[in-house]
Design a protein around this motif. Structure first.
Motif, PDB file in Angstrom:
ATOM      1  N   VAL A  31       0.875  -1.179   0.000  1.00  0.00           N
ATOM      2  CA  VAL A  31       0.000   0.000   0.000  1.00  0.00           C
ATOM      3  C   VAL A  31       0.912   1.228   0.000  1.00  0.00           C
ATOM      4  CG1 VAL A  31      -1.817   1.265   1.204  1.00  0.00           C
ATOM      5  CG2 VAL A  31      -1.785  -1.239   1.303  1.00  0.00           C
ATOM      6  N   ASN A  32       0.940   1.942  -1.115  1.00  0.00           N
ATOM      7  CA  ASN A  32       1.756   3.154  -1.225  1.00  0.00           C
ATOM      8  C   ASN A  32       0.881   4.383  -1.000  1.00  0.00           C
ATOM      9  OD1 ASN A  32       4.014   1.634  -1.935  1.00  0.00           O
ATOM     10  ND2 ASN A  32       3.576   1.781  -4.111  1.00  0.00           N
ATOM     11  N   VAL A  33       1.323   5.264  -0.150  1.00  0.00           N
ATOM     12  CA  VAL A  33       0.569   6.500   0.114  1.00  0.00           C
ATOM     13  C   VAL A  33       1.523   7.670  -0.144  1.00  0.00           C
ATOM     14  CG1 VAL A  33      -0.714   7.816   1.826  1.00  0.00           C
ATOM     15  CG2 VAL A  33      -0.852   5.314   1.834  1.00  0.00           C
ATOM     16  N   ASP A  34       1.250   8.427  -1.207  1.00  0.00           N
ATOM     17  CA  ASP A  34       2.148   9.526  -1.598  1.00  0.00           C
ATOM     18  C   ASP A  34       1.507  10.894  -1.346  1.00  0.00           C
ATOM     19  OD1 ASP A  34       4.348   8.040  -2.583  1.00  0.00           O
ATOM     20  OD2 ASP A  34       3.184   7.538  -4.378  1.00  0.00           O
ATOM     21  N   ASN A  35       2.360  11.888  -1.146  1.00  0.00           N
ATOM     22  CA  ASN A  35       1.940  13.294  -1.049  1.00  0.00           C
ATOM     23  C   ASN A  35       0.897  13.562   0.030  1.00  0.00           C
ATOM     24  OD1 ASN A  35       3.652  14.089  -3.234  1.00  0.00           O
ATOM     25  ND2 ASN A  35       2.200  13.118  -4.615  1.00  0.00           N
ATOM     26  N   VAL A  36       1.160  13.052   1.218  1.00  0.00           N
ATOM     27  CA  VAL A  36       0.284  13.335   2.359  1.00  0.00           C
ATOM     28  C   VAL A  36       1.013  14.130   3.455  1.00  0.00           C
ATOM     29  CG1 VAL A  36      -1.359  11.457   2.036  1.00  0.00           C
ATOM     30  CG2 VAL A  36       0.764  11.013   3.283  1.00  0.00           C
TER      31      VAL A  36
ATOM     32  N   ARG B  51       8.617   7.395   1.983  1.00  0.00           N
ATOM     33  CA  ARG B  51       8.715   7.640   0.544  1.00  0.00           C
ATOM     34  C   ARG B  51       8.926   9.131   0.247  1.00  0.00           C
ATOM     35  NH1 ARG B  51       6.594   3.746  -2.901  1.00  0.00           N
ATOM     36  NH2 ARG B  51       5.483   5.133  -4.328  1.00  0.00           N
TER      37      ARG B  51
ATOM     38  N   GLY C 128       7.524   9.492  -4.757  1.00  0.00           N
ATOM     39  CA  GLY C 128       6.989   8.214  -5.227  1.00  0.00           C
ATOM     40  C   GLY C 128       7.926   7.030  -5.134  1.00  0.00           C
TER      41      GLY C 128
END
Lengths: 246, 68
Positions: A105-110, A137, A140
């Motif tokens: 589960v990748n979570v970007d730009n938070v 991360r 990305g």
């Protein structure tokens, strides 16, 4: 004969105006142009999402649609679109992502300048007991070194022991099985300071309850914008990211 | 086993579900191997513990009582 309709029926219509057309004047009781001038033009709303409002008394105006996530506020007595500011206190939900049968589960730009500290909640079920690991991360891509982790845990009525890792490829984040949850308070992932955190994790594996506590740290000052969760078992659940008000 | 990645972007608010890349699969397989190693170590420890208890002729509860 006071009505236009009666006039239209009584007199021969001029060649250029039909009696039907004259009949359209039925009911007119004041100057038509004056009445038209008092109406708002449909063309005022020129774009999808436009909103009508009065910029002053009897003065309709157009308010173009705002951007995604903007809210309608009042400024100087008129409506305006505005980006919501962070709450003065407490937690604000930044993002929430459900997943089903996922191993990554990748979570970007938070993570951004809006908050210094964050809380991450994860709840999942898996086919059998397995660990979650976590990586930070940026742009990305995972960072795959420099993770420090100290874990103490207890299971089946016993304070079972501890696990320590230094400078490894990832953090240990917790476990899941029949059910499992992890909560992580993460300090300064975006700031130019070392990222640190403390997580609590618990899960049920058959009849056994398990608890884990982890301190996590990263030995660099990179501005991280997201994270990834990885597990060797396909997991189904939801991860939520909150920001602590500064 | 099928490897799936769920990717969320906080800027666009978009989610993409896709098959994991070879690099991501490599990572998962590394974690799988790591988990097997921990499991095996736990099993070895449990066997050694049972053997020691048998040698001492006491139960696990009695051993816990001694250590309390």
């Amino acid at each position: 004969m006071t009505k236009a309709r009666d006039i239209a029926s009584a007199i021969p219509a001029p060649s250029t105006v039909s009696s039907t057309e004259l009949g359209y004047l039925d009911g007119v009781s004041s100057a038509i142009q004056t009445q038209l001038d008092a109406k708002t033009a449909k063309s005022t709303l020129s774009t999808t999402g436009d909103i009508y409002y009065a910029s002053s008394a009897n003065t309709p105006a157009r308010l173009g649609i705002g951007s995604t996530d903007q809210i309608l506020k009042v400024s100087g007595g008129v409506p305006v679109w505005a980006t919501p500011t962070a709450a003065a206190s407490g937690l604000t939900l930044i993002a929430e992502q459900s997943y089903s049968g996922a191993t990554t589960v990748n979570v970007d730009n938070v993570f951004s300048t809006t908050y210094d500290n964050y809380r991450i909640l994860n709840r999942a079920t898996m086919g059998s007991a397995a660990s979650w690991t976590m990586k930070m991360r940026v742009s990305g891509s995972d960072t795959s070194s420099g993770y420090f982790n100290q874990q103490v845990y207890g299971e089946s009525g016993t304070a079972a022991g501890n696990r320590n890792t230094s400078g490894t490829d990832e953090w240990f984040f917790g476990d899941a099985s029949n059910s499992g949850m992890q909560t992580l308070d993460l300090m300064s992932p975006y700031l130019s300071a070392e990222t640190q955190g403390l997580s609590l994790a618990g899960y049920r594996d058959g009849s056994a309850g398990v608890v884990r506590m982890n301190s996590v740290a990263l030995g660099d000052t990179t501005s991280y914008t997201g994270f990834s969760l990885l597990t060797p078992q396909a997991a189904t659940g939801k991860v939520s990211i909150y920001g602590y008000a500064k | 086993m099928e490897y799936k990645t769920v990717q969320y972007d906080g800027l666009t608010k978009q989610t993409v579900e896709r098959a994991s890349t070879s690099d991501e699969i490599k990572e998962i397989e590394r974690l799988q191997a790591q988990m097997e190693t921990i499991k095996a170590a736990k099993q070895t420890q449990a066997i050694a513990k049972a053997a020691l208890l048998a040698q001492l002729g006491i139960t696990e509860e009695q051993a816990k009582l001694l250590l309390s």
